[in-house]
Design a protein around this motif. Structure first.
Motif, short mmCIF file in Angstrom:
data_model
loop_
_atom_site.label_atom_id
_atom_site.label_comp_id
_atom_site.label_asym_id
_atom_site.label_seq_id
_atom_site.Cartn_x
_atom_site.Cartn_y
_atom_site.Cartn_z
N PHE A 195 -1.33 9.33 -10.02
CA PHE A 195 -0.06 9.37 -9.82
C PHE A 195 0.68 8.29 -9.32
O PHE A 195 -0.33 7.19 -8.97
CB PHE A 195 0.24 10.44 -8.83
CG PHE A 195 -0.11 10.45 -7.54
CD1 PHE A 195 0.75 9.91 -6.43
CD2 PHE A 195 -1.20 11.04 -7.15
CE1 PHE A 195 0.47 9.65 -5.25
CE2 PHE A 195 -1.72 10.92 -5.55
CZ PHE A 195 -0.91 10.24 -4.70
N VAL A 196 1.83 8.09 -9.55
CA VAL A 196 2.40 6.66 -8.95
C VAL A 196 3.40 6.61 -7.74
O VAL A 196 3.96 7.52 -7.58
CB VAL A 196 3.54 6.20 -10.06
CG1 VAL A 196 4.40 5.05 -9.58
CG2 VAL A 196 2.81 6.20 -11.57
N LEU A 197 2.77 5.93 -6.72
CA LEU A 197 3.40 5.82 -5.53
C LEU A 197 4.27 4.51 -5.30
O LEU A 197 3.84 3.59 -5.48
CB LEU A 197 2.18 5.69 -4.34
CG LEU A 197 2.66 5.36 -2.94
CD1 LEU A 197 3.65 6.33 -2.53
CD2 LEU A 197 1.61 5.22 -2.02
N THR A 198 5.65 5.10 -5.09
CA THR A 198 6.61 3.92 -4.91
C THR A 198 7.10 3.87 -3.70
O THR A 198 7.53 4.95 -3.32
CB THR A 198 7.80 4.06 -6.07
OG1 THR A 198 7.14 3.85 -7.39
CG2 THR A 198 8.61 2.81 -6.15
N VAL A 199 7.08 2.90 -2.75
CA VAL A 199 7.56 2.76 -1.65
C VAL A 199 8.61 1.62 -1.58
O VAL A 199 8.46 0.73 -2.08
CB VAL A 199 6.53 2.32 -0.57
CG1 VAL A 199 7.01 2.13 0.85
CG2 VAL A 199 5.42 3.50 -0.27
N GLU A 200 9.87 1.83 -0.86
CA GLU A 200 11.08 1.04 -0.76
C GLU A 200 10.41 -0.49 -0.55
O GLU A 200 9.80 -0.77 0.58
CB GLU A 200 11.93 1.53 0.09
CG GLU A 200 13.11 0.68 0.33
CD GLU A 200 14.14 0.92 1.37
OE1 GLU A 200 15.17 0.31 1.70
OE2 GLU A 200 13.84 2.14 1.83
N GLY A 201 10.75 -1.41 -1.54
CA GLY A 201 10.58 -2.79 -1.29
C GLY A 201 9.32 -3.27 -1.83
O GLY A 201 8.69 -4.43 -1.58
N ASN A 202 8.53 -2.30 -2.34
CA ASN A 202 7.26 -2.50 -2.93
C ASN A 202 7.19 -2.27 -4.40
O ASN A 202 7.79 -1.36 -4.83
CB ASN A 202 6.17 -1.91 -1.70
CG ASN A 202 5.83 -2.14 -0.48
OD1 ASN A 202 5.42 -3.36 -0.38
ND2 ASN A 202 6.79 -1.72 0.33
N GLU A 203 6.05 -2.91 -5.13
CA GLU A 203 5.88 -2.68 -6.32
C GLU A 203 5.11 -1.02 -6.57
O GLU A 203 4.45 -0.91 -5.66
CB GLU A 203 4.86 -3.53 -7.03
CG GLU A 203 5.78 -4.83 -7.37
CD GLU A 203 6.92 -4.93 -8.08
OE1 GLU A 203 6.49 -4.14 -9.45
OE2 GLU A 203 7.95 -5.72 -7.70
N PRO A 204 5.46 -0.45 -7.42
CA PRO A 204 4.69 1.11 -7.70
C PRO A 204 3.20 0.70 -7.90
O PRO A 204 2.65 -0.55 -8.29
CB PRO A 204 5.05 1.63 -8.99
CG PRO A 204 6.42 0.81 -9.15
CD PRO A 204 6.42 -0.53 -8.51
N ILE A 205 2.43 1.81 -7.41
CA ILE A 205 0.87 1.65 -7.41
C ILE A 205 0.51 2.85 -7.86
O ILE A 205 0.98 3.91 -7.62
CB ILE A 205 0.57 1.58 -5.79
CG1 ILE A 205 0.73 0.02 -5.28
CG2 ILE A 205 -1.08 1.52 -5.78
CD1 ILE A 205 0.57 -0.08 -3.80
#
Length: 260
Positions: A195-205
């Motif tokens: 799954f894709v984790l996206t955190v504000e101010g960071n590139e998706p992982i």
């Protein structure tokens, strides 16, 4: 504080007598020590220390075995959780197959110990996933499943839960959440996660089973299966930011938020 992430595939395993212990994000958060433990089948793990003033939680993410205390034996057949007693009670973890788990040790302040003395879950506390109640949250997808494992105000200002989803065509399954200043959050990815984790101010992982991440309070974040049919499966572990009243929806003071 910043978003941080550890990929399981990048962890170097070095075993001694069938045991590998790896600090996860050391120094990431004051008063917390998080360790990934790998056990070879047939190995028994004895904790180096027990505590009367710290919350100690185990998250059994992979493999089968059991936890033995002086008074009981708890079978690990699926995702399971163990909270150690605060009376220095002895326990051991035996691996029937190769195992992987997280060992979390968290300081308890005077307030934590006060509310623990007033009311708490009877310890030691052991639950497998499907012994735990499910809950519904408006930031989750329509078929996403959620379980509450450990509610706050029981063993200090921490709480624990599980989220699971399978990707659906045209539907945002998983979690899409506004930043919460009430809690800091760690995530332990499980199973066949993709799954894709996206955190504000960071590139998706892209997250896989065994990965570990930290999302500081206040940042918007989402966790979405990477494609239809892909699995999202993770444990969330949260620390309340307030020092004397662990209620998520009461804003922390500036001092509390910065002096974590």
């Amino acid at each position: 504080m910043a978003f941080r992430y550890v990929r399981d595939e990048d962890i170097k395993r070095e075993y001694k007598d069938g045991i590998c212990e790896v600090p996860m994000l050391p120094g990431n958060f004051k008063g917390h020590v998080h360790t990934k433990v790998y056990l070879k089948a047939g190995t028994t793990y004895y904790p180096e220390k027990t505590y009367t003033d710290k919350t100690v939680i185990y998250i059994f993410g992979a493999g089968k075995g059991y936890v033995a205390t002086n008074d009981a034996c708890y079978s690990i057949e699926e995702l399971s959780f163990f909270v150690a007693d605060l009376d220095n009670g002895k326990y051991a973890i035996h691996a029937a197959t190769d195992m992987e788990f997280m060992h979390l040790v968290v300081d308890m302040n005077e307030y934590d110990l006060k509310i623990y003395g007033e009311c708490h879950y009877k310890l030691p506390y052991f639950r497998s996933l499907h012994q735990c109640p499910q809950y519904v949250q408006n930031c989750k997808g329509p078929t996403t499943e959620n379980w509450m494992i450990l509610a706050g105000r029981n063993v200090g200002r921490v709480s624990l839960g599980v989220c699971h989803a399978i990707g659906q065509e045209g539907v945002d399954e998983g979690t899409i959440e506004k930043g919460h200043t009430g809690v800091h959050q760690w995530n332990y990815c499980l199973g066949d996660s993709d799954f894709v984790l996206t955190v504000e101010g960071n590139e998706p992982i892209t997250c896989k089973g065994g990965d570990w991440s930290f999302i500081p309070a206040g940042l918007d974040h989402s966790m979405i299966p990477s494609a239809p049919g892909k699995e999202l499966f993770y444990v969330w572990f949260e620390q309340y930011t307030r020092k004397t009243d662990p209620v998520q929806f009461i804003e922390p003071t500036e001092e509390e938020l910065n002096d974590y």
